[in-house]
Design a protein around this motif. Structure first.
Motif, mmCIF file in Angstrom:
data_model
loop_
_atom_site.group_PDB
_atom_site.id
_atom_site.type_symbol
_atom_site.label_atom_id
_atom_site.label_comp_id
_atom_site.label_asym_id
_atom_site.label_seq_id
_atom_site.Cartn_x
_atom_site.Cartn_y
_atom_site.Cartn_z
ATOM 1 N N ASN A 67 -1.623 -23.128 -1.086
ATOM 2 C CA ASN A 67 -1.616 -24.594 -1.152
ATOM 3 C C ASN A 67 -0.780 -25.166 -0.009
ATOM 4 O O ASN A 67 -0.051 -24.444 0.673
ATOM 5 C CB ASN A 67 -1.163 -25.111 -2.521
ATOM 6 C CG ASN A 67 0.267 -24.755 -2.877
ATOM 7 O OD1 ASN A 67 1.010 -24.194 -2.082
ATOM 8 N ND2 ASN A 67 0.667 -25.085 -4.094
ATOM 9 N N THR A 68 -0.882 -26.459 0.196
ATOM 10 C CA THR A 68 -0.280 -27.067 1.380
ATOM 11 C C THR A 68 1.254 -27.013 1.421
ATOM 12 O O THR A 68 1.817 -27.051 2.528
ATOM 13 C CB THR A 68 -0.738 -28.531 1.549
ATOM 14 O OG1 THR A 68 -0.443 -29.276 0.356
ATOM 15 C CG2 THR A 68 -2.222 -28.591 1.846
ATOM 16 N N PRO A 69 1.991 -26.921 0.304
ATOM 17 C CA PRO A 69 3.443 -26.760 0.437
ATOM 18 C C PRO A 69 3.854 -25.511 1.217
ATOM 19 O O PRO A 69 5.032 -25.363 1.560
ATOM 20 C CB PRO A 69 3.918 -26.716 -1.018
ATOM 21 C CG PRO A 69 2.936 -27.591 -1.738
ATOM 22 C CD PRO A 69 1.610 -27.247 -1.098
ATOM 23 N N ALA A 70 2.902 -24.632 1.503
ATOM 24 C CA ALA A 70 3.185 -23.506 2.408
ATOM 25 C C ALA A 70 3.698 -24.016 3.746
ATOM 26 O O ALA A 70 4.444 -23.315 4.452
ATOM 27 C CB ALA A 70 1.926 -22.672 2.621
ATOM 28 N N MET A 71 3.324 -25.246 4.105
ATOM 29 C CA MET A 71 3.734 -25.819 5.382
ATOM 30 C C MET A 71 5.239 -26.042 5.459
ATOM 31 O O MET A 71 5.800 -26.172 6.560
ATOM 32 C CB MET A 71 2.986 -27.127 5.632
ATOM 33 C CG MET A 71 1.484 -26.943 5.743
ATOM 34 S SD MET A 71 0.563 -28.502 5.798
ATOM 35 C CE MET A 71 1.074 -29.122 7.401
ATOM 36 N N VAL A 72 5.921 -26.081 4.311
ATOM 37 C CA VAL A 72 7.379 -26.212 4.297
ATOM 38 C C VAL A 72 8.019 -24.989 3.631
ATOM 39 O O VAL A 72 9.145 -25.052 3.129
ATOM 40 C CB VAL A 72 7.830 -27.519 3.608
ATOM 41 C CG1 VAL A 72 7.421 -28.721 4.434
ATOM 42 C CG2 VAL A 72 7.277 -27.636 2.182
ATOM 43 N N GLY A 73 7.294 -23.875 3.623
ATOM 44 C CA GLY A 73 7.828 -22.629 3.078
ATOM 45 C C GLY A 73 7.936 -22.598 1.577
ATOM 46 O O GLY A 73 8.653 -21.761 1.016
ATOM 47 N N ALA A 74 7.218 -23.500 0.894
ATOM 48 C CA ALA A 74 7.304 -23.588 -0.567
ATOM 49 C C ALA A 74 5.924 -23.475 -1.204
ATOM 50 O O ALA A 74 5.645 -24.113 -2.215
ATOM 51 C CB ALA A 74 7.978 -24.888 -0.975
ATOM 52 N N GLY A 75 5.065 -22.660 -0.615
ATOM 53 C CA GLY A 75 3.705 -22.515 -1.125
ATOM 54 C C GLY A 75 3.632 -21.726 -2.413
ATOM 55 O O GLY A 75 4.570 -21.029 -2.798
ATOM 56 N N MET A 76 2.506 -21.858 -3.109
ATOM 57 C CA MET A 76 2.169 -21.027 -4.260
ATOM 58 C C MET A 76 0.804 -20.449 -3.980
ATOM 59 O O MET A 76 -0.172 -21.188 -3.846
ATOM 60 C CB MET A 76 2.148 -21.853 -5.548
ATOM 61 C CG MET A 76 1.898 -21.013 -6.808
ATOM 62 S SD MET A 76 3.255 -19.862 -7.160
ATOM 63 C CE MET A 76 2.383 -18.289 -7.287
ATOM 64 N N THR A 77 0.739 -19.127 -3.849
ATOM 65 C CA THR A 77 -0.487 -18.457 -3.432
ATOM 66 C C THR A 77 -0.934 -17.459 -4.482
ATOM 67 O O THR A 77 -0.116 -16.707 -5.014
ATOM 68 C CB THR A 77 -0.273 -17.722 -2.090
ATOM 69 O OG1 THR A 77 0.135 -18.662 -1.091
ATOM 70 C CG2 THR A 77 -1.545 -17.023 -1.626
ATOM 71 N N ALA A 78 -2.221 -17.462 -4.782
ATOM 72 C CA ALA A 78 -2.829 -16.426 -5.614
ATOM 73 C C ALA A 78 -3.569 -15.460 -4.704
ATOM 74 O O ALA A 78 -4.175 -15.877 -3.711
ATOM 75 C CB ALA A 78 -3.799 -17.046 -6.614
ATOM 76 N N ALA A 79 -3.515 -14.169 -5.034
ATOM 77 C CA ALA A 79 -4.164 -13.144 -4.213
ATOM 78 C C ALA A 79 -4.981 -12.208 -5.091
ATOM 79 O O ALA A 79 -4.515 -11.786 -6.153
ATOM 80 C CB ALA A 79 -3.124 -12.347 -3.440
ATOM 81 N N THR A 80 -6.193 -11.903 -4.622
ATOM 82 C CA THR A 80 -7.055 -10.939 -5.306
ATOM 83 C C THR A 80 -7.609 -9.951 -4.287
ATOM 84 O O THR A 80 -8.462 -10.308 -3.471
ATOM 85 C CB THR A 80 -8.231 -11.630 -6.014
ATOM 86 O OG1 THR A 80 -7.743 -12.600 -6.940
ATOM 87 C CG2 THR A 80 -9.090 -10.613 -6.764
ATOM 88 N N PRO A 81 -7.113 -8.709 -4.278
ATOM 89 C CA PRO A 81 -7.660 -7.708 -3.358
ATOM 90 C C PRO A 81 -8.913 -7.064 -3.940
ATOM 91 O O PRO A 81 -9.059 -6.980 -5.172
ATOM 92 C CB PRO A 81 -6.528 -6.688 -3.248
ATOM 93 C CG PRO A 81 -5.789 -6.800 -4.542
ATOM 94 C CD PRO A 81 -5.969 -8.210 -5.040
ATOM 95 N N ASN A 82 -9.813 -6.620 -3.068
ATOM 96 C CA ASN A 82 -10.975 -5.885 -3.581
ATOM 97 C C ASN A 82 -10.639 -4.411 -3.728
ATOM 98 O O ASN A 82 -9.509 -3.981 -3.456
ATOM 99 C CB ASN A 82 -12.218 -6.128 -2.719
ATOM 100 C CG ASN A 82 -12.155 -5.469 -1.341
ATOM 101 O OD1 ASN A 82 -11.213 -4.744 -1.009
ATOM 102 N ND2 ASN A 82 -13.168 -5.722 -0.534
ATOM 103 N N GLU A 83 -11.614 -3.629 -4.157
ATOM 104 C CA GLU A 83 -11.349 -2.235 -4.514
ATOM 105 C C GLU A 83 -11.058 -1.341 -3.314
ATOM 106 O O GLU A 83 -10.594 -0.204 -3.475
ATOM 107 C CB GLU A 83 -12.529 -1.659 -5.311
ATOM 108 C CG GLU A 83 -13.831 -1.505 -4.521
ATOM 109 C CD GLU A 83 -14.727 -2.731 -4.607
ATOM 110 O OE1 GLU A 83 -15.969 -2.548 -4.553
ATOM 111 O OE2 GLU A 83 -14.184 -3.849 -4.705
ATOM 112 N N PHE A 84 -11.308 -1.827 -2.101
ATOM 113 C CA PHE A 84 -11.099 -0.998 -0.913
ATOM 114 C C PHE A 84 -9.682 -1.131 -0.343
ATOM 115 O O PHE A 84 -9.301 -0.394 0.561
ATOM 116 C CB PHE A 84 -12.132 -1.353 0.161
ATOM 117 C CG PHE A 84 -13.548 -1.260 -0.325
ATOM 118 C CD1 PHE A 84 -14.077 -0.040 -0.727
ATOM 119 C CD2 PHE A 84 -14.342 -2.386 -0.423
ATOM 120 C CE1 PHE A 84 -15.380 0.053 -1.207
ATOM 121 C CE2 PHE A 84 -15.643 -2.307 -0.896
ATOM 122 C CZ PHE A 84 -16.167 -1.083 -1.289
ATOM 123 N N VAL A 85 -8.909 -2.075 -0.872
ATOM 124 C CA VAL A 85 -7.531 -2.279 -0.425
ATOM 125 C C VAL A 85 -6.622 -1.328 -1.204
ATOM 126 O O VAL A 85 -6.589 -1.358 -2.436
ATOM 127 C CB VAL A 85 -7.089 -3.740 -0.635
ATOM 128 C CG1 VAL A 85 -5.631 -3.924 -0.219
ATOM 129 C CG2 VAL A 85 -7.994 -4.693 0.132
#
Length: 264
Positions: free
Chosen positions: A119-137
């Motif tokens: 999300n855009t608060p990443a621009m001030v180092g305060a983002g909230m990120t969700a991550a989903t890797p696939n089976e090859f990672v």
């Protein structure tokens, strides 16, 4: 670690800034491609990274590749770069609605992919990120990616079926919060407060309240009750917000985001 970006707009810039400020890569190890010259010139000047208008040049030079173009350009960009993506390369995507299955189909081969919703608060180092890797990672590769993502805020690994919900609760929600801050500031201005001061009071109140939730671990309802004295001003404000449907409005707005995200 050599890191590439196809698309050098605001979100890419936020990610670059976090990675470089935490020393996870050096400027001469970061590459950015963008067809829009002012965008790539801006990040080159700001961070001292390599820039080009050639997407394939970035693909060939990097170990981790962020696809940070707008969702409508994903199909075109992937078609252009698919043949050059290596087996050991990690592709990180930042596009709502573009599922791992859809991405696999576009690449036409097995590719290590991590799907994100920042999300855009990443621009001030305060983002909230969700991550989903696939089976090859691999587990080791996943941890490497998570380290990069923590450089600009918090990150959680989620199942892909939650990505549309993430879009609603954190991806789009800064817009709802900005509206709330603006409304509070407008009311303060109507009470005689100067607008810059009103924005500061309102924004700091939201920031502090969010920190209370995160730092104390208390239920938001319990924290709300701590502010509401019997027969006091705050409980009357809460009554009006309930009467006007604040909770329902937020709930329904988020469900709309989920629905639209799932169709993208």
């Amino acid at each position: 670690m050599k890191i590439g970006f196809i698309g050098t707009g605001n979100m890419a810039s936020a990610i670059m800034g976090g990675i470089l400020s935490h020393g996870l890569s050096k400027p001469d190890e970061v590459y950015g491609a963008d067809v829009f010259a002012p965008s790539r010139e801006k990040v080159e000047k700001q961070f001292g990274i390599h820039t080009t208008e050639n997407n394939l040049e970035v693909v060939k030079q990097t170990d981790v590749l962020f696809l940070s173009v707008k969702p409508q350009y994903y199909q075109e960009v992937i078609k252009q770069i698919a043949s050059e993506i290596r087996n050991d390369q990690i592709v990180i995507t930042i596009a709502p609605g573009k599922t791992l299955a859809w991405l696999r189909e576009q690449f036409g081969k097995d590719v290590k992919i991590v799907r994100l919703m920042p999300n855009t608060p990443a621009m001030v180092g305060a983002g909230m990120t969700a991550a989903t890797p696939n089976e090859f990672v691999t587990e080791e590769e996943k941890e490497k990616v998570l380290e990069l993502l923590r450089s600009f805020g918090e990150v959680e690994v989620v199942t892909e079926k939650l990505m549309d919900t993430v879009t609603a609760v954190s991806g789009s929600s800064p817009a709802y919060v900005y509206m709330f801050i603006e409304a509070m500031a407008d009311a303060a201005v109507s009470g005689g407060m100067a607008r810059p001061q009103a924005y500061k009071f309102a924004a700091q109140a939201v920031l502090g309240s969010a920190k209370m939730v995160l730092d104390t671990g208390k239920h938001p309802g319990e924290l709300k009750d701590m502010v509401c004295s019997p027969a006091g001003t705050t409980i009357e404000a809460v009554r009006v917000l309930e009467e006007r449907g604040l909770r329902s409005a937020v709930f329904e707005a988020m469900k709309v985001v989920e629905e639209i995200s799932g169709r993208m």
